[in-house]
Structures are given as C-alpha cells and as structure tokens.
Write an enzyme that holds these catalytic residues in place. Structure first.
Site, mmCIF file in Angstrom:
data_model
loop_
_atom_site.group_PDB
_atom_site.id
_atom_site.type_symbol
_atom_site.label_atom_id
_atom_site.label_comp_id
_atom_site.label_asym_id
_atom_site.label_seq_id
_atom_site.Cartn_x
_atom_site.Cartn_y
_atom_site.Cartn_z
ATOM 1 N N ASP A 1 -3.866 30.336 -4.289
ATOM 2 C CA ASP A 1 -4.527 31.579 -3.948
ATOM 3 C C ASP A 1 -5.723 31.724 -4.905
ATOM 4 O O ASP A 1 -5.373 32.111 -6.020
ATOM 5 C CB ASP A 1 -3.863 32.769 -3.393
ATOM 6 C CG ASP A 1 -4.780 33.841 -2.800
ATOM 7 O OD1 ASP A 1 -5.263 33.643 -2.233
ATOM 8 O OD2 ASP A 1 -4.881 34.873 -3.578
ATOM 9 N N GLU B 1 -7.185 27.234 -2.772
ATOM 10 C CA GLU B 1 -8.499 27.802 -2.003
ATOM 11 C C GLU B 1 -9.363 27.731 -3.245
ATOM 12 O O GLU B 1 -9.191 28.062 -4.711
ATOM 13 C CB GLU B 1 -8.171 29.401 -2.002
ATOM 14 C CG GLU B 1 -9.309 30.081 -1.602
ATOM 15 C CD GLU B 1 -8.986 31.480 -1.345
ATOM 16 O OE1 GLU B 1 -9.764 32.353 -0.370
ATOM 17 O OE2 GLU B 1 -8.017 32.079 -1.969
#
Length: 531
Positions: A205, A268
């Site tokens: 993330d 990401e």
C-alpha cells in the site's frame, strides 16, 4: 529467483481477485464480512477459476480508514475472526489451488499502535525516531506546507514531545520513518511473520510515499489546479511523493520477500504511465507487478485504448511482466461508467491482453456504484473533503449474492447499503449462461487453456472504424481479438481463417469464420487462426 524461474512464475498466468473481507460475506449476522464468511464462499472462487485472492487489511485496527490504520500488524481484528480462522481460509484456498496475497501497509500505523504510543512520550525513548517528527515552524505552526490527502495540514502537534508528527493520511495514521534501520527491520519481521504462515505474497500500500524530503522543503503550487481541484491536490507533491529514496525502501522489501520461494510482490504506485517502469527495478529488483490502472484512466474508444496500451507496454523494462487492473476498493465501479454491453467488451480485453489481470470482487458480475445516503457515509475522504466526488463507499458496498433483502450477505443490517437493484446478483447470473459472470468464467478458463493468451506476445494492429484489435502469438499459434467499441455494427478487416473461441454474443462460439467479418454492436470476438 533466476530470470528463467521468473519467466515461469505462477503470477504470469494468474488471475488475481481482490476481496475486501468486510464486504464479501458475513457469517454471524453483525453486518460485517469476516473470515468464516469468506471460508463459506471458497467454492465460488474455485468455480469462477481465479488463481489468487488479495485480501484488504484484516489486521487489528480502530477501523477509521477501512482497516488501513493498523494497531497490530501481526494480529487478526476480532471483527474478522481469529488467527485460527485465518489459517482455515489459507488452507482452504490452497487446497482449491488458489494463492493468498495480503495487503502490506508499510507507510504508517494507527496512532493506537504500541510503537507510536511509545514514540510520542518523549524525544529520547527507544522508538523516538520511529516516526516522522519535526520542530514547529518559525511562527509556531506546522514545519512546512505539506498536506494530508484527507484534507488540511499533514502535520499534527504532540504536546508531550513539543513537536509535530507527519501523517500522509488521517491524523490517526502517523507515518513511519523509513530512514530508520530499526523501522525497516521491524517491518521486515512483519513480512516474515506472514510469509512463515504460508502467505504467497503482498500488495504494498502507498509504496510511493515511503520516504519524504529530508530537508522538509515546501511543495510548490500545482499550476494546473483550479476551483474543481480538491484542496489536498492544490500543491504538487514533489517533496512528499515518489522520492528517489523510496525505491530503496521497495528494494529492501523485495529482498525480504526473495528469501522465500515463489512469492509475489505487487503494489500501489503513483504517477503517470511513463513512471511505472521505475517500480520494476533494474540491477536491484523492486516489484514483480506494479499495479497498472491505465484501462480505468483512459477514454473508452478504440483510438485512445490503442495509445494507452501501447504506451504502457513501452514503459515496462526488459524482463518486466505487465498487469492490468479494472477495479479496486479505491476506484469507481467500471460497470457504472461503461454500461453492461461494454463491460462485456472490457472482460474480453482484460483476459486477452498480455499481462496479469486483477479484478475487484463484484466486477465479474457487473456490480455498480451503490447509492449511499448521507447518514450512512463511512469513508473519511468524503467526510473531510466534501463536494469533490471522492467518496469510496459506493464501490466498497457489500456484494449482493441473491435477491433477498440482505442479499445473502448477512442476516443483519449490512455495514453499508446493498445495491437497490436486487436482480443484479451472483446467484441470478450463475443460472444465466449468457450473463457477464459466465463470460468471465469462460474467459478465465480459456486463458488457462490457451498458452497463447497467458504467455504469448502482444502484436498490435491498427485501430480503425471503432474497432480495437490485436493478436497474441506463441510459437506457431496465433489468436486474434477484435472489439467493437460502439453501438453500431462495424466491419473488422482481418484476413485469414479460424475458429471463434469466445464471443460476447455467445452464438458465434466454435464457428468457423473467415475475415473480414462484421461485428455486431458492442461485440467482441476471440478467434484462433488456422495454421
């Protein structure tokens, strides 16, 4: 992993299915999805044919940001169940031939995490430098103009230390200091904890924001910002996002993962397509699969798609493997944008392009944005940055499994409202052979059955007359994909003979065909050429 081993890696032929456990299946009637509920639906995942499941955070958390505010990286939040429930899910997935990928959140913790609780007590405790702390500015205010993505200053005052701490997101999500070797090792131990328990990889993330400018320089105003730009985006994040040093953090994370066999690192990333190549790495490997949302960020027409796909493939370094993502917990449901007919075209495109497909639970049956009444909004983004359409609740709403009031998701009150259209549900589409769900299932099976689609080269053809088309080739095999992106019939000008492997309209399947051929409105066709 050697280059030869990487070329055979399982994720190259995989189809990855993202699940937000909170919205997948509730087992106890409290309205929140959980791990025992997920366990009940593994037969569905096996029926669909996906190769890997990526779970959004299931760790202990105050849940102020969808579980991405973590108070214990190595514990299961009681809302989701127990560690034993996690192990049952892992074992059942593996028994079904499905890999398990967890979200890894290295940028920040919850302010309730024991690390931050210690760090905030003084400037000289053992974890004093585990977070990003800074002195007040000359006027006693924040150290600089850095903003939080959720609105307002990215700095929060701590009276005990008489300093500010930085938070890229909520004030309750303080950023870790990745310049500190002890922090890196602590996060490496988190990875090892889960890898030792049989997890097959991680989705990282917010990987591009792991390091901030050491000099704390102010971000410049974004010259393209206007009245329609959300306040957090008024400044260009030059000194907070995508810093060169962040690549060293990703290399470190990859080095921990590479101590284990056949584990995947995806993540990401931020920036334009031409930046995505940096996240693969060169001499020092970074990610196997930097997640690519280009299909969601382009205009939906043949000319634009042609350019988007070409630019993306050109940005991938030698030896890198592509991927395409069509949904996620932070992305609007694509079916709401394209409509049902063109969602079928997208399904064929996703499953026939060269690269690993990622889809978000619900995409396979055309789930759309769910209307969320103002008093049911849960997303802090929408609460704190109002009026810019940033609410992520509409795509995070629970899945509708059937046409009952609670949609087969729960026996209680769902944590977010379900889709009001009861007819759009999984069970109904499982019964209907012409449904989008069955199309996805057939495409996934076709992808596994035809090596040309999972491993073959991508051969572009010139988009023309609203038709986007290309070839996939492997050795002597060649497969053509033709997609009509308009609501009128179009002539697809290909030459040769073959057999239709799959069509959005189904009635062409296994037909012997010869080009050129007319495609009907919103029709996509996959043809294997005779050799």
């Amino acid at each position: 992993m050697s280059a030869k081993e990487t070329s055979r890696a399982w994720w190259r032929s995989a189809v990855v299915y993202e699940i937000a456990a909170i919205s997948f299946q509730d087992s106890d009637g409290d309205g929140y999805g959980d791990l025992p509920g997920l366990l009940q639906r593994i037969d569905y995942l096996k029926w669909l044919g996906v190769s890997a499941v990526w779970l959004t955070p299931i760790y202990k958390s105050p849940d102020q940001d969808f579980g991405y505010d973590i108070s214990d990286f190595c514990g299961i939040d009681p809302r989701y169940g127990t560690m034993q429930d996690f192990e049952r899910v892992r074992d059942a997935l593996h028994a079904a031939g499905i890999k398990l990928i967890l979200d890894f959140v290295p940028n920040h913790t919850s302010d309730q995490h024991a690390w931050f609780q210690e760090s905030r007590t003084s400037r000289n405790n053992p974890k004093a430098d585990w977070y990003v702390w800074a002195e007040a500015g000359p006027n006693g205010g924040p150290p600089n103009n850095w903003l939080s993505r959720f609105g307002g200053s990215g700095w929060e005052w701590c009276e005990a230390r008489r300093q500010f701490y930085y938070h890229s997101f909520l004030t309750s999500q303080p950023d870790l200091n990745w310049r500190n070797e002890a922090v890196r090792e602590a996060m490496a131990n988190v990875m090892r904890f889960w890898l030792d328990r049989g997890v097959d990889g991680f989705r990282v993330d917010a990987s591009a924001v792991l390091i901030k400018d050491e000099l704390l320089r102010d971000n410049p105003r974004d010259p393209e910002a206007d009245d329609n730009t959300p306040p957090p985006q008024k400044y260009a994040p030059v000194f907070t996002d995508d810093r060169p040093e962040a690549m060293g953090c990703i290399e470190f994370i990859r080095s921990v993962l590479d101590d284990y066999d056949e584990r995947l690192l995806c993540g990401e990333v931020q920036g334009k397509t031409d930046r995505i190549g940096h996240f693969y790495g060169n001499d020092k490997p970074r990610m196997h699969l930097p997640l690519n949302f280009a299909l969601l960020d382009t205009e939906w027409n043949a000319i634009a798609l042609q350019a988007t796909v070409d630019a993306y493939y050109n940005a991938i370094p030698d030896g890198g493997w592509p991927d395409f993502v069509i949904g996620g917990h932070d992305k609007h449901r694509v079916a709401s944008e394209l409509g049902e007919a063109q969602s079928r075209i997208l399904a064929i495109l996703l499953m026939t392009l060269r690269g690993t497909p990622f889809l978000f639970a619900g995409d396979e049956f055309g789930a759309e944005q769910v209307k969320i009444p103002p008093d049911r909004i849960r997303d802090p983004f929408e609460k704190l940055v109002k009026g810019f359409g940033l609410n992520r609740d509409p795509e995070r709403a629970p899945l509708r499994w059937d046409d009952t009031g609670q949609g087969g998701f729960t026996t209680g009150e769902p944590w977010l409202p379900l889709d009001e259209d009861r007819s759009r549900n999984i069970e109904a589409q499982r019964r209907e052979k012409r449904s989008l769900l069955h199309l996805y299932r057939e495409l996934i099976a076709l992808r596994h059955r035809e090596p040309c689609l999972s491993r073959g080269e991508y051969r572009p053809r010139r988009a023309h007359n609203d038709i986007f088309w290309f070839a996939r080739t492997l050795d002597k095999a060649e497969i053509l994909v033709g997609l009509n992106l308009c609501r009128e019939p179009r002539l697809w000008e290909w030459q040769g003979r073959g057999v239709t492997l799959i069509s959005t309209h189904l009635d062409r399947e296994q037909d012997k065909v010869e080009g050129p051929m007319h495609l009907r409105p919103n029709e996509g066709v996959v043809i294997k050429l005779n050799r």
